[in-house]
Enzyme design. Structure first.
Site, PDB file in Angstrom:
ATOM      1  N   ILE A 106      -0.441  -1.675   7.697  1.00  0.00           N
ATOM      2  CA  ILE A 106      -1.398  -1.411   8.778  1.00  0.00           C
ATOM      3  C   ILE A 106      -2.762  -1.202   8.115  1.00  0.00           C
ATOM      4  CG2 ILE A 106      -2.072   0.020  10.733  1.00  0.00           C
ATOM      5  CD1 ILE A 106       0.816   0.873  11.101  1.00  0.00           C
ATOM      6  N   ASP A 107      -3.596  -2.246   8.189  1.00  0.00           N
ATOM      7  CA  ASP A 107      -4.951  -2.092   7.654  1.00  0.00           C
ATOM      8  C   ASP A 107      -5.828  -1.607   8.806  1.00  0.00           C
ATOM      9  OD1 ASP A 107      -6.903  -2.481   5.500  1.00  0.00           O
ATOM     10  OD2 ASP A 107      -7.779  -3.866   6.940  1.00  0.00           O
ATOM     11  N   THR A 166      -5.595   2.064   9.342  1.00  0.00           N
ATOM     12  CA  THR A 166      -4.677   3.134   9.778  1.00  0.00           C
ATOM     13  C   THR A 166      -5.396   4.216  10.571  1.00  0.00           C
ATOM     14  OG1 THR A 166      -3.149   2.777   7.930  1.00  0.00           O
ATOM     15  CG2 THR A 166      -3.096   4.940   8.956  1.00  0.00           C
ATOM     16  N   ASP A 190      -0.646  -5.051   3.108  1.00  0.00           N
ATOM     17  CA  ASP A 190      -1.115  -3.828   3.760  1.00  0.00           C
ATOM     18  C   ASP A 190      -0.458  -3.799   5.132  1.00  0.00           C
ATOM     19  OD1 ASP A 190      -4.337  -2.180   4.146  1.00  0.00           O
ATOM     20  OD2 ASP A 190      -2.348  -1.678   4.904  1.00  0.00           O
ATOM     21  N   GLU A 217       0.814  -1.213   0.000  1.00  0.00           N
ATOM     22  CA  GLU A 217       0.000   0.000   0.000  1.00  0.00           C
ATOM     23  C   GLU A 217       0.845   1.261   0.000  1.00  0.00           C
ATOM     24  OE1 GLU A 217      -2.800   0.482   3.224  1.00  0.00           O
ATOM     25  OE2 GLU A 217      -3.692   2.200   2.181  1.00  0.00           O
ATOM     26  N   ASP A 244      -5.785  -4.573   0.585  1.00  0.00           N
ATOM     27  CA  ASP A 244      -6.723  -4.654   1.707  1.00  0.00           C
ATOM     28  C   ASP A 244      -7.373  -6.029   1.814  1.00  0.00           C
ATOM     29  OD1 ASP A 244      -7.573  -1.378   0.730  1.00  0.00           O
ATOM     30  OD2 ASP A 244      -6.750  -1.841   2.711  1.00  0.00           O
TER      31      ASP A 244
HETATM   32  C1  LIP Z   1      -8.805   0.810   5.100  1.00  0.00           C
HETATM   33  C2  LIP Z   1      -9.722  -0.345   4.765  1.00  0.00           C
HETATM   34  C3  LIP Z   1     -11.172  -0.019   5.067  1.00  0.00           C
HETATM   35  C4  LIP Z   1     -11.589   1.231   4.336  1.00  0.00           C
HETATM   36  C5  LIP Z   1     -10.683   2.393   4.696  1.00  0.00           C
HETATM   37  C6  LIP Z   1      -9.217   2.073   4.409  1.00  0.00           C
HETATM   38  P1  LIP Z   1      -6.178   1.232   5.244  1.00  0.00           P
HETATM   39  O1  LIP Z   1      -7.497   0.453   4.707  1.00  0.00           O
HETATM   40  O2  LIP Z   1      -9.326  -1.450   5.520  1.00  0.00           O
HETATM   41  O3  LIP Z   1     -12.019  -1.079   4.677  1.00  0.00           O
HETATM   42  O4  LIP Z   1     -12.915   1.549   4.662  1.00  0.00           O
HETATM   43  O5  LIP Z   1     -11.043   3.512   3.925  1.00  0.00           O
HETATM   44  O6  LIP Z   1      -9.048   1.914   3.026  1.00  0.00           O
HETATM   45  O7  LIP Z   1      -6.090   2.455   4.393  1.00  0.00           O
HETATM   46  O8  LIP Z   1      -6.376   1.556   6.675  1.00  0.00           O
HETATM   47  O9  LIP Z   1      -5.041   0.290   4.959  1.00  0.00           O
END
Ligand code: LIP
Length: 281
Positions: A92-93, A95, A90, A72, A224
């Protein structure tokens, strides 16, 4: 790819996911730290996202220098997705949760070969829950007490009996606003309820482990969901495009559900679609 090659990669991915989890726990709560914005004021990235991604890629490259990488936080200078063995990560999914110290974020490490997701590792450090799956070999959760259990979706006969997770996402434009809120109304009012938790990867794990019945979203990227696709399908779940058709990992829209009937019911009830492949942002 042979099972032993995937098992070797899984062992490395689990070790690195736990190392990344330690980095996340040692640096969470960065509201006063270095937080940059990407596509909108709600699309955040931190130094920790970048540090975790660099650590994971550097360590993998040592063992698998010929593998390809998509991440990412370096998406603009990474390998194009191909049939080659490719790590899709990813760091940190969730964030935004991380920045706000809300304990619902994870590292998601996916791996594809010939563009087929075949290995997924997702680690939730706050609970010390590690989800893992290899295509064709089931989905597992290793809990904080060290116990490893098989995970499965739970039976759900219809949307009217389902608890669904959906997200606002991080875009802040009119087309996305219409898509989010029209669909939230349509699906939410026809179900037991909607939850919005902020991490696609952990939302998928919640469906895979039978805590939620379905997850849909417009917007997230391949990093993601790549690991989650393997875990969800190996837990007996069903994955498709928001139209009910075949999932496109780069389509930025999807439905994960405990079964095909529920997924198709959701697809039929989505009143606004977005087409990210042809121009929509
Ligand atoms: C997040 C996703 C989530 C989405 C957020 C963001 P990130 O990923 O896990 O589903 O709603 O907008 O994209 O950006 O925290 O890696």
């Amino acid at each position: 790819m042979e099972l032993n090659e995937l098992l070797e990669r899984q062992t490395l991915a689990i070790e690195l996911a736990r190392k990344a989890g330690k980095m996340i726990m040692e640096s969470s709560g960065l509201m006063d730290g270095v937080v940059d914005e990407k596509c909108s004021f709600a699309d955040l990235v931190t130094e920790s996202d970048k540090a975790v991604e660099k650590m994971v890629f550097d360590e993998i490259r040592k063992q698998y220098p010929m593998d390809k990488f998509i991440g990412e936080e370096s998406a603009n200078n990474m390998d194009e997705w191909s049939d080659e063995p490719t790590w899709i990560i990813d760091p940190i999914d969730g964030t935004t949760n991380f920045v706000h110290n809300f304990p619902f974020c994870c590292i998601s490490i996916g791996f594809t070969y010939k563009r087929i997701p075949c290995l997924g590792v997702i680690y939730h450090p706050h609970l010390d829950h590690l989800y893992s799956a290899i295509k064709g070999h089931g989905a597992k959760l290793t809990k904080s007490n060290g116990e490893t259990i098989d995970i499965h979706v739970r039976p759900c006969p219809s949307l009217s009996k389902a608890l669904v997770v959906a997200e606002l996402g991080s875009q802040r434009d009119e087309a996305k606003r219409k898509c989010v809120f029209k669909n939230l109304e349509s699906i939410g009012w026809a179900s037991h309820g909607i939850r919005s938790l902020g991490s696609a990867a952990l939302n998928i794990c919640s469906v895979a482990s039978g805590q939620l019945d379905a997850f849909f979203e417009f917007g997230p990227y391949i990093w993601d969901i790549c690991a989650g696709v393997v875990i969800a399908m190996e837990a007996g779940g069903y994955v498709c495009d928001t139209t009910g058709g075949k999932l496109d990992l780069q389509g930025r829209r999807f439905i994960f559900a405990s079964n095909e009937k529920l997924a198709k019911e959701i697809a039929d009830k989505l009143v606004v679609q977005m087409d990210f492949k042809n121009g929509e942002k």
